[in-house]
Design an enzyme around this catalytic site. Structure first.
Site, PDB file in Angstrom:
ATOM      1  CE1 TYR A  76       5.587 -52.928  20.719  1.00  0.00           C
ATOM      2  CE2 TYR A  76       7.707 -54.087  20.918  1.00  0.00           C
ATOM      3  CZ  TYR A  76       5.750 -54.224  20.829  1.00  0.00           C
ATOM      4  OH  TYR A  76       6.118 -55.282  20.753  1.00  0.00           O
ATOM      5  NE  ARG A 132      -3.985 -53.377  10.584  1.00  0.00           N
ATOM      6  CZ  ARG A 132      -2.447 -52.967  11.179  1.00  0.00           C
ATOM      7  NH1 ARG A 132      -1.819 -53.329  10.705  1.00  0.00           N
ATOM      8  NH2 ARG A 132      -2.651 -52.359  11.561  1.00  0.00           N
ATOM      9  CB  SER A 169       6.562 -57.542  23.863  1.00  0.00           C
ATOM     10  OG  SER A 169       7.502 -58.111  22.566  1.00  0.00           O
ATOM     11  CG  ASN A 199      -4.318 -57.685  20.161  1.00  0.00           C
ATOM     12  OD1 ASN A 199      -2.809 -58.305  20.327  1.00  0.00           O
ATOM     13  ND2 ASN A 199      -4.410 -56.932  19.206  1.00  0.00           N
ATOM     14  N   GLY A 242      -7.638 -53.774  19.216  1.00  0.00           N
ATOM     15  CA  GLY A 242      -6.938 -53.670  17.698  1.00  0.00           C
ATOM     16  C   GLY A 242      -6.928 -55.489  17.247  1.00  0.00           C
ATOM     17  CE  LYS A 261       3.373 -54.381  24.164  1.00  0.00           C
ATOM     18  NZ  LYS A 261       2.290 -54.862  24.036  1.00  0.00           N
ATOM     19  CB  VAL A 279      -6.630 -48.572  23.580  1.00  0.00           C
ATOM     20  CG1 VAL A 279      -6.790 -49.562  22.848  1.00  0.00           C
ATOM     21  CG2 VAL A 279      -5.038 -47.403  23.147  1.00  0.00           C
TER      22      VAL A 279
HETATM   23  N1  LIG Z   1       4.421 -58.868  16.015  1.00  0.00           N
HETATM   24  C1  LIG Z   1       4.976 -58.739  16.642  1.00  0.00           C
HETATM   25  O1  LIG Z   1       6.243 -59.639  16.353  1.00  0.00           O
HETATM   26  C2  LIG Z   1       4.587 -58.990  17.504  1.00  0.00           C
HETATM   27  C3  LIG Z   1       5.784 -59.974  18.603  1.00  0.00           C
HETATM   28  C4  LIG Z   1       5.931 -59.200  20.286  1.00  0.00           C
HETATM   29  C5  LIG Z   1       3.973 -58.554  21.280  1.00  0.00           C
HETATM   30  N2  LIG Z   1       3.335 -58.146  19.959  1.00  0.00           N
HETATM   31  C6  LIG Z   1       2.261 -57.878  20.061  1.00  0.00           C
HETATM   32  O2  LIG Z   1       1.666 -58.011  19.914  1.00  0.00           O
HETATM   33  C7  LIG Z   1       0.310 -57.287  19.961  1.00  0.00           C
HETATM   34  C8  LIG Z   1      -0.331 -57.091  18.567  1.00  0.00           C
HETATM   35  O3  LIG Z   1       0.672 -56.612  17.434  1.00  0.00           O
HETATM   36  P1  LIG Z   1       0.392 -56.637  15.990  1.00  0.00           P
HETATM   37  O4  LIG Z   1       2.096 -57.595  15.599  1.00  0.00           O
HETATM   38  O5  LIG Z   1      -0.418 -57.372  15.546  1.00  0.00           O
HETATM   39  O6  LIG Z   1       0.135 -55.520  15.282  1.00  0.00           O
HETATM   40  P2  LIG Z   1      -0.950 -54.592  13.952  1.00  0.00           P
HETATM   41  O7  LIG Z   1      -0.673 -55.503  13.096  1.00  0.00           O
HETATM   42  O8  LIG Z   1       0.255 -53.173  13.744  1.00  0.00           O
HETATM   43  O9  LIG Z   1      -2.365 -54.645  14.869  1.00  0.00           O
HETATM   44  C9  LIG Z   1      -2.066 -53.992  15.729  1.00  0.00           C
HETATM   45  C10 LIG Z   1      -4.206 -53.190  15.412  1.00  0.00           C
HETATM   46  O10 LIG Z   1      -3.731 -52.646  16.774  1.00  0.00           O
HETATM   47  C11 LIG Z   1      -5.069 -51.273  16.085  1.00  0.00           C
HETATM   48  N3  LIG Z   1      -4.371 -50.314  16.575  1.00  0.00           N
HETATM   49  C12 LIG Z   1      -3.295 -49.320  16.315  1.00  0.00           C
HETATM   50  N4  LIG Z   1      -3.711 -48.538  17.480  1.00  0.00           N
HETATM   51  C13 LIG Z   1      -4.979 -48.757  17.468  1.00  0.00           C
HETATM   52  C14 LIG Z   1      -5.742 -47.215  18.971  1.00  0.00           C
HETATM   53  N5  LIG Z   1      -5.072 -46.180  19.553  1.00  0.00           N
HETATM   54  N6  LIG Z   1      -6.396 -48.064  19.286  1.00  0.00           N
HETATM   55  C15 LIG Z   1      -7.557 -49.631  18.749  1.00  0.00           C
HETATM   56  N7  LIG Z   1      -6.085 -49.789  17.879  1.00  0.00           N
HETATM   57  C16 LIG Z   1      -5.527 -49.544  17.684  1.00  0.00           C
HETATM   58  C17 LIG Z   1      -4.521 -51.796  15.087  1.00  0.00           C
HETATM   59  O11 LIG Z   1      -5.958 -51.049  14.166  1.00  0.00           O
HETATM   60  P3  LIG Z   1      -5.777 -50.556  11.988  1.00  0.00           P
HETATM   61  O12 LIG Z   1      -6.051 -52.058  11.432  1.00  0.00           O
HETATM   62  O13 LIG Z   1      -7.204 -50.260  12.276  1.00  0.00           O
HETATM   63  O14 LIG Z   1      -4.663 -50.126  12.019  1.00  0.00           O
HETATM   64  C18 LIG Z   1      -4.626 -53.095  14.080  1.00  0.00           C
HETATM   65  O15 LIG Z   1      -5.643 -53.800  14.037  1.00  0.00           O
HETATM   66  C19 LIG Z   1       1.067 -55.910  20.321  1.00  0.00           C
HETATM   67  O16 LIG Z   1       0.632 -55.617  21.325  1.00  0.00           O
HETATM   68  C20 LIG Z   1       2.275 -55.982  19.749  1.00  0.00           C
HETATM   69  O17 LIG Z   1       2.641 -55.419  21.251  1.00  0.00           O
HETATM   70  C21 LIG Z   1       3.605 -58.600  18.570  1.00  0.00           C
END
Ligand SMILES: NC(=O)c1ccc[n+]([C@@H]2O[C@H](COP(=O)([O-])OP(=O)(O)OC[C@H]3O[C@@H](n4cnc5c(N)ncnc54)[C@H](OP(=O)(O)O)[C@@H]3O)[C@@H](O)[C@H]2O)c1
Length: 244
Positions: free
Chosen positions: A154, A17, A141, A89, A14, A158, A63
């Site tokens: 979710y 983005r 998370s 990720n 992932g 986590k 994944v």
């Molecule tokens: N953002 C927050 O506030 C936050 C807080 C705590 C933890 N996190 C953790 O940080 C990590 C990244 O989150 P984010 O906020 O950056 O999310 P995001 O912007 O939604 O990006 C998620 C990425 O994962 C890819 N993805 C989704 N499903 C997939 C799959 N089945 N196989 C392969 N790739 C897949 C998406 O691909 P596409 O681009 O092609 O859709 C995207 O590139 C996650 O583990 C999340 O739980 C985030």
């Protein structure tokens, strides 16, 4: 300062983005060659590949797609050499209360966030164990660590990442492999976007630093955690939440 990851080869799931993209860019800036997967966003993938240049590689691989991950790993190792670092990720969520969660919603979130972490790790571990070195960084998370208001599936996924990290760290330490769980608080965008206003206000009220985190802050921490300067840490969950 000497770059943290000179000569290392990393795979970020992932990565196109959000936090994944920041991790790919930071790892590259720290001297690594970086491969990443994505689900469907071709524009984001192309933009990041342009930034990474000859030191980047991408594949549209889910994944839970084991043959796809195995094939991509072969391409990475042909192009860059043996894989040193895996960052699990990729994750998804939905802002729904339990009463509105369908069984399919639960399965999709658990499959992507937990089963995908297990399957991708299993694919890369064979080579890491043979070479007797490697690091797996799972992105958890704060939602898996504390009682905060967040979607049930979710939070459950986590919390599972913490257990997976601890158990796997014990199991593979004898093969020279470290496993860590990096658990961010609320970040600037990505899965944290579209949060109901009251939940953002609640977070900021309880956060000592009084703001959400940036992707870059978490990516810099990730680079340190997987680097050889952090050689004595394994099985740990590192919470980076601005002091909630
Ligand atoms: N953002 C927050 O506030 C936050 C807080 C705590 C933890 N996190 C953790 O940080 C990590 C990244 O989150 P984010 O906020 O950056 O999310 P995001 O912007 O939604 O990006 C998620 C990425 O994962 C890819 N993805 C989704 N499903 C997939 C799959 N089945 N196989 C392969 N790739 C897949 C998406 O691909 P596409 O681009 O092609 O859709 C995207 O590139 C996650 O583990 C999340 O739980 C985030």
């Amino acid at each position: 300062m000497t770059p943290l990851l000179t000569g290392k080869v990393a795979l970020v799931t992932g990565g196109a983005r959000g936090l994944g993209r920041a991790i790919c860019r930071t790892f590259r800036a720290e001297g690594a060659r970086v491969a990443f997967t994505y689900a469907r966003n071709e524009d984001a993938k192309n933009e990041l590949l342009r930034d990474l240049g000859a030191d980047g590689l991408a594949a549209r691989v889910g994944v839970c797609d084991v043959p796809g991950t195995e094939a991509f790993l072969r391409s990475i190792e042909d192009a860059f050499g043996p894989l040193d670092i895996l960052v699990n990720n990729a994750a998804i969520t939905q802002n729904l209360p339990l009463a509105l969660l369908e069984e399919d919603d639960w399965d999709r979130v658990m499959d992507t966030n937990v089963k995908g972490t297990f399957l991708t790790s299993r694919v890369v571990l064979r080579g890491m164990m043979r070479r007797r070195k490697g690091v797996i960084l799972n992105v958890g998370s704060l939602a898996g660590e504390r009682a905060i208001e967040a979607p049930i599936h979710y939070c459950t996924s986590k919390a599972a990442i913490r257990g997976f990290t601890e158990a796997l760290a014990k199991e593979v330490a004898r093969h020279g492999i470290r496993v860590l769980d990096l658990a961010p608080g609320l970040l600037e965008d990505g899965l944290g976007r579209n949060l109901p206003e009251h939940r953002l206000a609640e977070y900021l009220k309880h956060c000592a630093l009084g703001r959400v985190g940036t992707f870059e802050e978490i990516a810099r921490l990730a680079a340190f955690l997987v680097s050889e300067r952090n050689a004595y840490m394994s099985g740990a969950t590192i919470v980076a939440d601005g002091g909630v």
